[in-house]
Write a protein that holds these residues in place. Structure first.
Motif, PDB file in Angstrom:
ATOM      1  N   ALA A  94       9.461   5.456   3.972  1.00  0.00           N
ATOM      2  CA  ALA A  94       8.608   5.695   2.707  1.00  0.00           C
ATOM      3  C   ALA A  94       7.161   4.697   2.639  1.00  0.00           C
ATOM      4  CB  ALA A  94       9.371   5.482   1.515  1.00  0.00           C
ATOM      5  N   PRO A  95       7.400   3.529   2.778  1.00  0.00           N
ATOM      6  CA  PRO A  95       6.368   2.676   2.841  1.00  0.00           C
ATOM      7  C   PRO A  95       5.270   2.849   3.793  1.00  0.00           C
ATOM      8  CG  PRO A  95       8.113   1.318   3.742  1.00  0.00           C
ATOM      9  CD  PRO A  95       8.739   2.604   3.044  1.00  0.00           C
ATOM     10  N   VAL A  96       5.749   3.447   5.119  1.00  0.00           N
ATOM     11  CA  VAL A  96       4.870   3.479   6.272  1.00  0.00           C
ATOM     12  C   VAL A  96       4.159   5.102   5.683  1.00  0.00           C
ATOM     13  CG1 VAL A  96       4.335   4.124   8.615  1.00  0.00           C
ATOM     14  CG2 VAL A  96       6.168   2.282   7.633  1.00  0.00           C
ATOM     15  N   VAL A  97       4.763   6.108   5.280  1.00  0.00           N
ATOM     16  CA  VAL A  97       4.220   7.046   4.985  1.00  0.00           C
ATOM     17  C   VAL A  97       3.235   7.139   3.852  1.00  0.00           C
ATOM     18  CG1 VAL A  97       4.825   9.455   3.823  1.00  0.00           C
ATOM     19  CG2 VAL A  97       6.386   8.596   5.309  1.00  0.00           C
ATOM     20  N   GLU A  98       3.488   6.203   2.976  1.00  0.00           N
ATOM     21  CA  GLU A  98       2.635   5.788   1.915  1.00  0.00           C
ATOM     22  C   GLU A  98       1.137   5.276   2.419  1.00  0.00           C
ATOM     23  OE1 GLU A  98       4.712   3.341  -0.771  1.00  0.00           O
ATOM     24  OE2 GLU A  98       6.216   5.102  -1.497  1.00  0.00           O
ATOM     25  N   LEU A  99       1.402   4.330   3.432  1.00  0.00           N
ATOM     26  CA  LEU A  99       0.127   3.687   4.209  1.00  0.00           C
ATOM     27  C   LEU A  99      -0.505   4.934   4.632  1.00  0.00           C
ATOM     28  CD1 LEU A  99      -1.475   1.333   5.048  1.00  0.00           C
ATOM     29  CD2 LEU A  99       0.126   1.282   6.872  1.00  0.00           C
ATOM     30  N   ALA A 100       0.199   5.612   5.533  1.00  0.00           N
ATOM     31  CA  ALA A 100      -0.808   6.669   6.181  1.00  0.00           C
ATOM     32  C   ALA A 100      -1.368   7.521   5.258  1.00  0.00           C
ATOM     33  CB  ALA A 100       0.502   7.478   7.303  1.00  0.00           C
ATOM     34  N   GLN A 101      -0.801   7.974   4.116  1.00  0.00           N
ATOM     35  CA  GLN A 101      -1.529   9.062   3.298  1.00  0.00           C
ATOM     36  C   GLN A 101      -2.686   8.299   2.474  1.00  0.00           C
ATOM     37  OE1 GLN A 101       1.837  10.305   1.030  1.00  0.00           O
ATOM     38  NE2 GLN A 101       2.408  11.899   2.107  1.00  0.00           N
ATOM     39  N   TYR A 102      -2.447   7.080   2.169  1.00  0.00           N
ATOM     40  CA  TYR A 102      -3.459   6.287   1.640  1.00  0.00           C
ATOM     41  C   TYR A 102      -4.670   6.161   2.578  1.00  0.00           C
ATOM     42  CZ  TYR A 102      -6.052   2.428  -0.468  1.00  0.00           C
ATOM     43  OH  TYR A 102      -6.956   1.454  -0.851  1.00  0.00           O
ATOM     44  N   ALA A 103      -4.636   5.918   3.702  1.00  0.00           N
ATOM     45  CA  ALA A 103      -5.586   5.576   4.796  1.00  0.00           C
ATOM     46  C   ALA A 103      -6.228   6.927   5.124  1.00  0.00           C
ATOM     47  CB  ALA A 103      -4.946   5.184   6.030  1.00  0.00           C
ATOM     48  N   HIS A 104      -5.562   8.031   5.085  1.00  0.00           N
ATOM     49  CA  HIS A 104      -6.039   9.245   5.280  1.00  0.00           C
ATOM     50  C   HIS A 104      -6.929   9.666   4.329  1.00  0.00           C
ATOM     51  CE1 HIS A 104      -6.138  13.879   5.950  1.00  0.00           C
ATOM     52  NE2 HIS A 104      -6.312  13.303   7.295  1.00  0.00           N
ATOM     53  N   ALA A 105      -6.489   9.502   3.077  1.00  0.00           N
ATOM     54  CA  ALA A 105      -7.310   9.878   1.968  1.00  0.00           C
ATOM     55  C   ALA A 105      -8.504   9.153   1.806  1.00  0.00           C
ATOM     56  CB  ALA A 105      -6.528   9.626   0.664  1.00  0.00           C
ATOM     57  N   ARG A 106      -8.737   7.972   2.761  1.00  0.00           N
ATOM     58  CA  ARG A 106      -9.959   7.104   2.756  1.00  0.00           C
ATOM     59  C   ARG A 106     -10.776   7.366   3.872  1.00  0.00           C
ATOM     60  NH1 ARG A 106      -9.995   3.295  -1.276  1.00  0.00           N
ATOM     61  NH2 ARG A 106     -11.511   1.932  -0.132  1.00  0.00           N
ATOM     62  N   GLY A 107     -10.114   8.578   4.612  1.00  0.00           N
ATOM     63  CA  GLY A 107     -10.981   8.745   5.765  1.00  0.00           C
ATOM     64  C   GLY A 107     -10.751   8.458   7.012  1.00  0.00           C
ATOM     65  N   VAL A 108      -9.663   7.868   7.224  1.00  0.00           N
ATOM     66  CA  VAL A 108      -9.091   7.388   8.443  1.00  0.00           C
ATOM     67  C   VAL A 108      -8.323   8.123   9.221  1.00  0.00           C
ATOM     68  CG1 VAL A 108      -7.598   5.267   9.574  1.00  0.00           C
ATOM     69  CG2 VAL A 108      -9.197   5.085   7.229  1.00  0.00           C
ATOM     70  N   ALA A 109      -8.463   8.264  10.484  1.00  0.00           N
ATOM     71  CA  ALA A 109      -7.770   9.343  11.324  1.00  0.00           C
ATOM     72  C   ALA A 109      -6.228   8.585  11.599  1.00  0.00           C
ATOM     73  CB  ALA A 109      -8.343   9.665  12.730  1.00  0.00           C
TER      74      ALA A 109
END
Length: 211
Positions: A107-122
């Motif tokens: 969960a905490p890693v999924v949340e980080l990846a989703q947050y980063a992707h929403a900010r334009g990070v591949a």
């Protein structure tokens, strides 16, 4: 064959190939610039050689927490860069130790990846899994909630490389595609060593208990 059956068979085959062909990791050449010291989980390995899932998740949350603030700060201003985060898979993004057949997300890693992707990070994955199960691996990651911009698995030649050398080479390849790797996340030092990432975040492996 069902997806679940394929996952079980693929996981078993991957483990057998990795155990038979992997070679010891050796130090890879450092990047031209020295990245910040790795952020890592508390050294809380159980003396009995085991760890509970609850303890592991608590340690993962503590280790990954600084990454969100870092991503927020690093992406605060628009740039001409193509930022990316490189993630390991087993016991970094998928809970393969505690849920080897379900391959559930952490969960905490999924949340980080989703947050980063929403900010334009591949969101890019570099794994020691063999590449001929990439379709199954991609399915597991997508089902867990990750965006998969790229997935790098080992081909036949890569199986004879030390894991750290292989993963360093893959990060170099990502950079050659024009990406700036702002962070690398893994639960093993071989996921992170060798440079070619601005920051690294080390999740718990409890001295190899969670490989």
């Amino acid at each position: 064959m069902s997806i679940k059956a394929r996952l079980v068979a693929a996981a078993a085959l991957t483990a057998a190939i990795t155990a038979g062909l992997a070679t010891p990791a050796v130090a890879a050449p450092k990047a031209p610039t020295v990245p910040a010291a790795p952020v890592q989980a508390p050294a809380a390995a159980a003396s009995s050689g085991t760890v509970t899932e609850a303890q592991w998740l608590a340690d993962v949350s503590a280790a990954i927490a600084p990454a969100r603030a870092y991503v927020e700060q690093r992406t605060a201003e628009p740039t001409n860069e193509k930022p990316a985060i490189v993630f390991d898979i087993d016991n970094t993004t998928l809970a393969t130790h505690f849920h080897p057949f379900a391959m559930s997300g952490i969960a905490p890693v999924v949340e980080l990846a989703q947050y980063a992707h929403a900010r334009g990070v591949a969101i890019i994955f570099v794994t020691a899994r063999v590449d001929f199960i990439d379709a199954i691996t991609r399915h597991s990651l997508t089902e867990a909630g990750y965006t998969v911009d790229e997935l790098h698995g080992r081909d036949l030649c890569d199986l004879f490389k030390p894991v750290q050398r292989y993963k360093t080479d893959e990060r170099i390849e990502v950079e050659n595609e024009g990406y700036t790797i702002i962070a690398s996340v893994g639960n093993n030092w071989t996921d992170l060593g060798g440079g070619h990432a601005e920051r690294t975040f080390k999740l718990p492996d409890y001295d190899g208990l969670l490989s």
